[in-house]
Design a protein around this motif. Sequence first.
Motif, PDB file in Angstrom:
ATOM      1  N   ALA A 249       1.007  -1.285  -0.002  1.00  0.00           N
ATOM      2  CA  ALA A 249       0.050   0.140  -0.076  1.00  0.00           C
ATOM      3  C   ALA A 249       1.036   1.097   0.299  1.00  0.00           C
ATOM      4  CB  ALA A 249      -0.786  -0.066   1.393  1.00  0.00           C
ATOM      5  N   THR A 250       2.062   1.218   0.715  1.00  0.00           N
ATOM      6  CA  THR A 250       2.899   2.134   0.713  1.00  0.00           C
ATOM      7  C   THR A 250       3.326   2.514  -0.652  1.00  0.00           C
ATOM      8  OG1 THR A 250       3.549   1.385   3.034  1.00  0.00           O
ATOM      9  CG2 THR A 250       4.928   3.643   1.978  1.00  0.00           C
ATOM     10  N   THR A 253       1.117   5.080  -2.847  1.00  0.00           N
ATOM     11  CA  THR A 253       1.127   6.462  -2.761  1.00  0.00           C
ATOM     12  C   THR A 253       2.216   7.019  -2.849  1.00  0.00           C
ATOM     13  OG1 THR A 253       1.183   6.084  -0.303  1.00  0.00           O
ATOM     14  CG2 THR A 253      -1.228   6.136  -1.372  1.00  0.00           C
ATOM     15  N   TYR A 254       3.428   6.442  -2.679  1.00  0.00           N
ATOM     16  CA  TYR A 254       4.825   6.943  -2.462  1.00  0.00           C
ATOM     17  C   TYR A 254       5.128   7.897  -3.796  1.00  0.00           C
ATOM     18  CZ  TYR A 254       9.954   7.000  -2.325  1.00  0.00           C
ATOM     19  OH  TYR A 254      11.186   7.249  -2.532  1.00  0.00           O
ATOM     20  N   THR A 257       3.544  11.327  -2.593  1.00  0.00           N
ATOM     21  CA  THR A 257       3.555  11.762  -1.323  1.00  0.00           C
ATOM     22  C   THR A 257       5.150  12.148  -0.990  1.00  0.00           C
ATOM     23  OG1 THR A 257       3.480   9.820  -0.291  1.00  0.00           O
ATOM     24  CG2 THR A 257       1.464  10.998  -0.183  1.00  0.00           C
ATOM     25  N   ILE A 273       2.253   4.097   8.927  1.00  0.00           N
ATOM     26  CA  ILE A 273       1.933   4.343   7.405  1.00  0.00           C
ATOM     27  C   ILE A 273       2.545   5.445   6.948  1.00  0.00           C
ATOM     28  CG2 ILE A 273      -0.055   2.876   7.833  1.00  0.00           C
ATOM     29  CD1 ILE A 273      -1.706   5.603   7.808  1.00  0.00           C
ATOM     30  N   GLU A 276       1.514   7.425   3.223  1.00  0.00           N
ATOM     31  CA  GLU A 276       0.263   7.240   3.052  1.00  0.00           C
ATOM     32  C   GLU A 276      -0.768   8.100   4.087  1.00  0.00           C
ATOM     33  OE1 GLU A 276      -1.563   3.003   3.374  1.00  0.00           O
ATOM     34  OE2 GLU A 276       0.785   2.493   3.835  1.00  0.00           O
ATOM     35  N   GLN A 277       0.169   9.256   4.553  1.00  0.00           N
ATOM     36  CA  GLN A 277      -0.542  10.208   5.104  1.00  0.00           C
ATOM     37  C   GLN A 277       0.522  11.532   5.286  1.00  0.00           C
ATOM     38  OE1 GLN A 277      -1.614   9.005   9.250  1.00  0.00           O
ATOM     39  NE2 GLN A 277       0.577   8.595   9.972  1.00  0.00           N
ATOM     40  N   ARG A 323      -5.274  11.171   5.678  1.00  0.00           N
ATOM     41  CA  ARG A 323      -4.932   9.860   5.565  1.00  0.00           C
ATOM     42  C   ARG A 323      -5.478   9.766   4.145  1.00  0.00           C
ATOM     43  NH1 ARG A 323      -7.643   5.309   5.779  1.00  0.00           N
ATOM     44  NH2 ARG A 323      -9.111   6.231   7.103  1.00  0.00           N
ATOM     45  N   ILE A 324      -4.477   8.880   3.198  1.00  0.00           N
ATOM     46  CA  ILE A 324      -4.999   8.713   1.881  1.00  0.00           C
ATOM     47  C   ILE A 324      -5.557   7.202   1.850  1.00  0.00           C
ATOM     48  CG2 ILE A 324      -4.174   8.401  -0.427  1.00  0.00           C
ATOM     49  CD1 ILE A 324      -1.654  10.295   0.575  1.00  0.00           C
ATOM     50  N   GLU A 325      -6.697   7.067   1.183  1.00  0.00           N
ATOM     51  CA  GLU A 325      -7.467   5.704   0.846  1.00  0.00           C
ATOM     52  C   GLU A 325      -7.468   5.594  -0.505  1.00  0.00           C
ATOM     53  OE1 GLU A 325     -11.238   3.263   1.399  1.00  0.00           O
ATOM     54  OE2 GLU A 325     -11.459   5.521   2.018  1.00  0.00           O
ATOM     55  N   PRO A 334      -1.135   8.921  -8.582  1.00  0.00           N
ATOM     56  CA  PRO A 334      -0.542   9.225  -7.291  1.00  0.00           C
ATOM     57  C   PRO A 334       0.405  10.631  -7.627  1.00  0.00           C
ATOM     58  CG  PRO A 334       0.816   7.416  -8.092  1.00  0.00           C
ATOM     59  CD  PRO A 334      -0.508   7.357  -8.986  1.00  0.00           C
TER      60      PRO A 334
END
Length: 402
Positions: A249-250, A253-254, A257, A273, A276-277, A323-325, A334
């Motif tokens: 999951a990281t 979004t990486y 972010t 996380i 992811e935030q 926080r990203i979902e 992303p």
Amino acid sequence: MRTFICAAITVLACITLQPARAASPVREQLASLADALTTARVGMITNPSGCDEQGVLDADILRREHGTNITAFFAPEHGIRGAQAPGASGSDSVDPETSIPVIAIYGKRTAPTPEQMAEIDALVFDMQDVGVRFYTFVWSMTYCMDAATSAGKPFYVVDRPNPIGGLVVEGSPNTTSGGLVGRLPDGAAFGVATRHGMTAGEFARWWNGEALGGRCDLHVIPMTDWHRADLWPANRKFVKPSPSIVSPATTLTYPGTCIFEGSNLSEGRGTEIPFEQAGAPFIKGDAWARVLNALDLPGVRFHATTFTSAGGKFRGQACGGVRIEVTDPETFRPVAMGLHMLKTAQTLYPDQVVVKSYAARLMGVENLHTRLATTTVDELVAEWQPRLEQFKKQRAKYLLYR
């Protein structure tokens, strides 16, 4: 007695007739590699993510099961055991678990020296990449390819999945050389996109073709169980390639972010996380989440949150943020999301958010740190599209998987 013997023979026959257990795809790759390195002194660029589906270190499999003569480890960022902080690989040492010398190649030295190359017969790159230009491992690989080419030694890549897939290519190809966050081949007008959509093996083929003119004696040991539409395979244990890439999951979004590393906002390092935030002590998460959700970005939702980091920026301080979902990995973009996140934060908190020049270097957008306040994200994306299309065409000839 005769009955017992017949029964025993029947059991043995059944055992004999059982098909041999098939080797896993990674172990098949390693068997191919070992066959090519039978008598070689091998230098291995690796870390704990260079492992089989169960998390067993490939270097151990090669040494114990194939007798491969690994004579040196070359340590990238975060070190051979993956425990060093960002921007460090540790000093030269001896690996306590194998007694093999460990040579740092992150920092003052980016590749084996000619003297070190003289002590080995082949170089092997075996670690997990995350499919993003500013992740340093593939650039350490390119420096090592340069060294192998200069020394006339073969270079092997044990290929691994791109955990964010191989179909989508996104973000600006860089136009200036960023070293370990994005080199340019000599004389090239552009490098690779932020999200480049290649495996490490494909990336090595790109560097060999575009930077080395095909002079590297490159051998990619391909996967047999990955396709371009795949993300992280369910049958593989995810071993952190670096301390803050903690899960599949990281990796999703990486690519977006990481832009916060070029600002005074926290990217969530030191939390459960990271990437992811994001947030800061001065941010009100509900307001930021509301603005971001109003953009209706594809494949993602934002939730107000608070977090306290055990390390990195604002250590020990309560941060407000989002926080990203990821709701749909196929449509999620992303890189664009990261730009929207930083721009909206800057709009909400113009006197507190600081965007640094490193953000421009990370994202491959010249002067991003001074332009973001006055340029829309759509305008930035439109600017790099012609260059991105050129890169996609260039990249196509180096791809290995369908």
